[in-house]
Design a protein around this motif. Structure first.
Motif, PDB file in Angstrom:
ATOM      1  N   MET A 284       0.829  -1.209   0.000  1.00  0.00           N
ATOM      2  CA  MET A 284       0.000   0.000   0.000  1.00  0.00           C
ATOM      3  C   MET A 284       0.863   1.259   0.000  1.00  0.00           C
ATOM      4  O   MET A 284       0.523   2.259  -0.632  1.00  0.00           O
ATOM      5  CB  MET A 284      -0.931  -0.001   1.218  1.00  0.00           C
ATOM      6  CG  MET A 284      -1.988  -1.086   1.191  1.00  0.00           C
ATOM      7  SD  MET A 284      -3.142  -0.852  -0.185  1.00  0.00           S
ATOM      8  CE  MET A 284      -4.338  -2.140   0.170  1.00  0.00           C
ATOM      9  N   SER A 288       0.767   4.149  -2.781  1.00  0.00           N
ATOM     10  CA  SER A 288       0.533   5.571  -2.494  1.00  0.00           C
ATOM     11  C   SER A 288       1.527   6.473  -3.210  1.00  0.00           C
ATOM     12  O   SER A 288       1.234   7.636  -3.488  1.00  0.00           O
ATOM     13  CB  SER A 288       0.588   5.823  -0.980  1.00  0.00           C
ATOM     14  OG  SER A 288       1.917   5.933  -0.506  1.00  0.00           O
ATOM     15  N   LEU A 296      -5.675   6.351  -1.324  1.00  0.00           N
ATOM     16  CA  LEU A 296      -5.507   5.192  -0.433  1.00  0.00           C
ATOM     17  C   LEU A 296      -6.182   5.429   0.916  1.00  0.00           C
ATOM     18  O   LEU A 296      -6.896   4.552   1.443  1.00  0.00           O
ATOM     19  CB  LEU A 296      -4.018   4.923  -0.219  1.00  0.00           C
ATOM     20  CG  LEU A 296      -3.319   3.893  -1.108  1.00  0.00           C
ATOM     21  CD1 LEU A 296      -3.824   2.491  -0.840  1.00  0.00           C
ATOM     22  CD2 LEU A 296      -3.494   4.229  -2.576  1.00  0.00           C
ATOM     23  N   ALA A 336      -4.420   0.166   4.038  1.00  0.00           N
ATOM     24  CA  ALA A 336      -4.542   1.246   3.066  1.00  0.00           C
ATOM     25  C   ALA A 336      -4.261   2.597   3.722  1.00  0.00           C
ATOM     26  O   ALA A 336      -3.557   3.450   3.159  1.00  0.00           O
ATOM     27  CB  ALA A 336      -5.934   1.232   2.437  1.00  0.00           C
TER      28      ALA A 336
END
Length: 418
Positions: A284, A288, A296, A336
């Motif tokens: 994640m 990003s 995200l 996330a």
């Protein structure tokens, strides 16, 4: 970067292995250190002391945040690991209520307060350290490793408790086995201390000192001139605080006290869930860097709002598969948020006030939102009689962070403010 990530991350692992053990063992600690007539009352008392540790985090953030911007990030990281490991080791030696009465409870509170004070300097210091070393285009990826090591620390703690419970049995674990994880803090702390002492401070900080730009009162400067950044940082952290401590502390105890799961199953479910989250977080973080911090974080918040209630209902089915699936659903949401938010927070502040600004905003929010979450969730269930009512706490926190992120500007790929 490998050396920096490894040394910072292993130190962070030790810090959160120590700090998180209390939450994992909250039910056992409650029965050992409180004169309670029922397990529910003992658990509430234990969660209250868990929250007391968070009261000290803003004070630790004020102290170590200021120190990190004045004398260096490295010195702060060395100090906090010494304090936390020492307090955790002492916790493993404490006499219980049956041996010392209320004095044992007082000693437990004191060690927890020391842990909380030290933790006030860890997250902001470690995140800043990695953010200032990382290339602009990969800052999300490298700073996300902080949460990877943090989750792996909880995996190790939960996994160790699982193995000890399976090997010793619940009776021996309740009698004396719970002390073993705390005593391991001593040697682990020495490893983390060695690694952190052999790091160089960040180029960004050294350049700030060389150019005479270091602030004498960085926290005061942040509060006077960077109020917008502080408020955004607070908003980013709300769901991090509530989400983390729900998954890491409340859920393991919730599975045994309110759901039809054995202690052994609860530790296994938590260990599997947190391990998968740890693996996903760097993915994640890298994402990003490609698509931005905001998408995200917004996706993680929407996930919490939509799926927290159904996930808790899954846990109530009573089988391992459903409970693990529920943990993974919630874990994907927190991964996330975590993958993007560390870099996003560091990108809010200039170098001369970065540790101080992050530390005060992060720790005040965690103290208010994170520390009270396990206790408040347990209290909410006792008041409403609804075993799924803790979902409201997580959903409310996600909504606050969603609105904050919606109003924030995108900072991915940009140079850190100077």
């Amino acid at each position: 970067m490998r050396k920096v990530v490894l040394a910072t991350g292993i130190g962070h692992f030790v810090e959160w292995f120590d700090f998180g053990l209390y939450g994992t063992l909250a039910a056992m600690i409650g029965m050992q250190f409180f004169h309670a007539e029922s397990q529910a009352v003992a658990l509430l008392s234990s969660f209250a002391v868990f929250g007391a540790g968070f009261i000290m985090r803003p004070l630790g953030g004020l102290c170590f945040g200021s120190r990190g911007d004045r004398v260096g990030r490295k010195k702060v990281l060395v100090t906090v690991i010494l304090l936390t490991s020492g307090a955790t080791f002492v916790m493993g030696l404490l006499p219980t209520y049956s041996q010392l009465g209320v004095s044992a409870t007082v000693l437990l509170v004191i060690t927890r307060l020391v842990q909380g004070f030290a933790a006030g300097g860890e997250s902001a210091g470690a995140t800043t350290f990695l953010a200032e070393y990382a290339p602009s285009r990969r800052r999300g990826y490298f700073t996300s490793w902080i949460d990877n090591f943090g989750f792996m620390a909880f995996v190790a703690g939960s996994g160790l408790v699982f193995l000890l419970t399976a090997g010793l049995g619940e009776q021996a674990m309740n009698a004396w086995g719970w002390r073993i994880p705390f005593l391991l803090a001593g040697p682990l702390g020495l490893v983390g201390l060695y690694l952190r002492k052999h790091l160089e401070d960040t180029p960004e900080f050294l350049a700030t000192v060389k150019n005479g730009l270091a602030e004498a009162s960085p926290v005061r400067t942040a509060m006077a001139h960077s109020r917008g950044a502080l408020l955004f940082c607070v908003g980013f952290v709300v769901i991090k605080a509530v989400g983390h401590w729900t998954l890491q502390t409340f859920i393991p105890n919730y599975l045994t006290s309110e759901m039809p799961h054995s202690t052994l199953d609860a530790y296994a479910i938590t260990t599997i869930g947190l391990f998968v989250i740890a693996v996903i977080v760097p993915v994640m973080g890298a994402l990003s860097d490609r698509v931005g911090r905001k998408p995200l974080m917004l996706a993680g918040c929407v996930g919490f709002i939509l799926f927290t209630g159904p996930a808790m209902m899954l846990m109530a089915r009573g089988d391992m598969f459903s409970a693990v699936l529920a943990m993974l659903i919630l874990g994907l949401c927190i991964a996330a948020v975590d993958g993007a938010s560390n870099a996003a927070m560091a990108e809010l502040f200039p170098t001369r006030i970065r540790v101080g600004g992050m530390a005060i905003a992060y720790n005040v929010t965690v103290a208010v939102c994170g520390g009270i979450t396990p206790w408040f969730s347990a209290w909410l269930m006792s008041m409403t009689g609804n075993p799924f009512s803790p979902a409201w706490v997580v959903m409310g926190a996600a909504f606050v962070t969603f609105l904050t992120v919606l109003c924030a500007r995108e900072t991915a790929g940009q140079r850190l403010p100077r």
